[in-house]
Each structure stands twice: as structure tokens, then as C-alpha cells.
Scaffold this motif. Sequence first.
Motif, PDB file in Angstrom:
ATOM      1  N   GLU A 138      86.714  15.315  57.605  1.00  0.00           N
ATOM      2  CA  GLU A 138      87.338  16.201  58.249  1.00  0.00           C
ATOM      3  C   GLU A 138      87.882  15.582  59.429  1.00  0.00           C
ATOM      4  O   GLU A 138      89.218  15.692  59.817  1.00  0.00           O
ATOM      5  N   LEU A 139      87.148  15.078  60.043  1.00  0.00           N
ATOM      6  CA  LEU A 139      87.518  14.200  61.462  1.00  0.00           C
ATOM      7  C   LEU A 139      88.371  12.911  61.086  1.00  0.00           C
ATOM      8  O   LEU A 139      89.088  12.848  61.941  1.00  0.00           O
ATOM      9  N   SER A 140      88.191  12.491  60.161  1.00  0.00           N
ATOM     10  CA  SER A 140      89.000  11.249  59.903  1.00  0.00           C
ATOM     11  C   SER A 140      90.481  11.666  59.351  1.00  0.00           C
ATOM     12  O   SER A 140      91.122  11.290  59.663  1.00  0.00           O
ATOM     13  N   LEU A 142      92.112  14.447  60.607  1.00  0.00           N
ATOM     14  CA  LEU A 142      92.547  14.869  61.866  1.00  0.00           C
ATOM     15  C   LEU A 142      92.923  13.636  62.782  1.00  0.00           C
ATOM     16  O   LEU A 142      93.862  13.586  63.442  1.00  0.00           O
ATOM     17  N   PHE A 143      92.040  12.474  62.695  1.00  0.00           N
ATOM     18  CA  PHE A 143      92.180  11.111  63.330  1.00  0.00           C
ATOM     19  C   PHE A 143      93.504  10.668  62.970  1.00  0.00           C
ATOM     20  O   PHE A 143      94.330  10.233  63.659  1.00  0.00           O
ATOM     21  N   LYS A 144      93.637  10.574  61.529  1.00  0.00           N
ATOM     22  CA  LYS A 144      94.868  10.014  60.931  1.00  0.00           C
ATOM     23  C   LYS A 144      96.151  10.802  61.487  1.00  0.00           C
ATOM     24  O   LYS A 144      97.175  10.085  61.971  1.00  0.00           O
ATOM     25  N   ALA A 145      96.079  11.843  61.382  1.00  0.00           N
ATOM     26  CA  ALA A 145      97.256  12.856  61.691  1.00  0.00           C
ATOM     27  C   ALA A 145      97.482  12.813  63.378  1.00  0.00           C
ATOM     28  O   ALA A 145      98.645  12.724  63.723  1.00  0.00           O
ATOM     29  N   GLU A 146      96.304  12.921  64.013  1.00  0.00           N
ATOM     30  CA  GLU A 146      96.637  12.643  65.408  1.00  0.00           C
ATOM     31  C   GLU A 146      97.343  11.153  66.147  1.00  0.00           C
ATOM     32  O   GLU A 146      98.089  11.432  66.974  1.00  0.00           O
ATOM     33  N   LEU A 147      96.909  10.255  65.138  1.00  0.00           N
ATOM     34  CA  LEU A 147      97.617   9.147  65.686  1.00  0.00           C
ATOM     35  C   LEU A 147      99.024   8.925  64.896  1.00  0.00           C
ATOM     36  O   LEU A 147      99.651   7.848  65.120  1.00  0.00           O
ATOM     37  N   GLY A 148      99.281   9.645  64.084  1.00  0.00           N
ATOM     38  CA  GLY A 148     100.544   9.772  63.473  1.00  0.00           C
ATOM     39  C   GLY A 148     100.763   8.815  62.135  1.00  0.00           C
ATOM     40  O   GLY A 148     101.790   8.369  61.874  1.00  0.00           O
ATOM     41  N   TYR A 149      99.699   8.760  61.508  1.00  0.00           N
ATOM     42  CA  TYR A 149      99.708   8.043  60.303  1.00  0.00           C
ATOM     43  C   TYR A 149      99.885   8.994  59.191  1.00  0.00           C
ATOM     44  O   TYR A 149      99.164   9.891  59.116  1.00  0.00           O
ATOM     45  N   LEU A 159      89.329   1.160  61.532  1.00  0.00           N
ATOM     46  CA  LEU A 159      89.707   1.718  62.701  1.00  0.00           C
ATOM     47  C   LEU A 159      88.744   2.798  63.045  1.00  0.00           C
ATOM     48  O   LEU A 159      87.892   2.949  64.143  1.00  0.00           O
ATOM     49  N   PHE A 160      88.895   3.978  62.270  1.00  0.00           N
ATOM     50  CA  PHE A 160      87.974   5.280  62.344  1.00  0.00           C
ATOM     51  C   PHE A 160      86.530   4.924  62.134  1.00  0.00           C
ATOM     52  O   PHE A 160      85.644   5.372  62.863  1.00  0.00           O
TER      53      PHE A 160
END
Length: 179
Positions: A138-140, A142-149, A159-160
Motif C-alpha cells: 500500500e505504501l508503494s 501511495l509513493f508512486k502516486a505522490e511522486l506523480g508516476y 527508488l522505493f
Amino acid sequence: MIEKKEYRIADLNEIKATPEAIISGSMDDEIRERMLTVIDTEGPILESLLFKRVINSMSLKKIGSRILPIFDRIASSLPVRISDNEGERLFHNNNDEDYFRPTPNSAVRYSYQIPTEEAVCCLQYILEREGRIITKSELSKLFKAELGYDRMGAQVDALFKKASKSPKLKRTGNGRFTI
């Protein structure tokens, strides 16, 4: 509290430079000023992206083996903090706050150009915002979405994975992430 800021690209006017002029040393001051402008706007910035921004602004296609030592020498003498990011130099601007910068659609910054410490800040931001225990998958997302990918490609995933191993992040006994 971790902040979210928009990533901005340094606005450098394009000039025509020749490798010979750079090798002669006559462009040292110009290269130095361009590097400082990029660091001030985009820092913290990895050395490879810093060099790319300056090279492109000088109408050069690439940096050759004769020019690289000159860029290295000038970059090493800059009055900025330089740290290590997975074996590559990371140049910091004077802003020592903890933040991350999603790349807007109009800019091009690939995941391999994002410093690991910035990715860690993104993960911390997500955990602070969510305020709950989160699984790695789930964190991965959210991470992808937050960075705009749009998707979790191999480089975004790498990177994650590097960032998620940071000792700055807290984990529960079963491997989930928490604030």
C-alpha cells in the motif's frame, strides 16, 4: 513535519559553447554560475542531473572525457554542502528543511534522478498524512502516486526499495510501516 513542494527546473538561458573554450578554462566562471543557479533552484540535486542541466544550457550534446574533469573540479569547489547518495554526489541548496518535490507533468525528472533522502521524506510525509499503519504494498502505491508516476516501473520500484530501508522509517513487528 515533512513538507511537499513543487519541483521547479532552473531557467538557464542557452548559450553556444565549444569543448575547446571549456577546456581552456575561459568558461569556468560561467559554468560555476550556472551550477549554482541550478543547485539553488533544484537542490538537492544529483551530480548527473546538475551536469546535464548545465551541458544542455551550453548547447553541448554530451560531456566528453576531456570535459568531465573540468566539471568535477568546478563542482567540487562550489560553496554548497555536498553529500553522498548511493555513490553519487548530491549537491544541496541552503534550504535544510525536510521536504520532497513531486515532478509536475510539464517537467522531466526521472525516478533515478530523485535523491534517496528525498524519497525517504516522501514516505515520511505519506505516513504522517495517513496517520496509521500501512503495508509495504500500500505504501508503494501511495509513493508512486505522490511522486506523480502513472505506474510502478523498475526504476520507481528501485527508488522505493532503497528509501523504504531507511532507518528514519518506523516498522512494526510484522514489517508494516508506521509513524
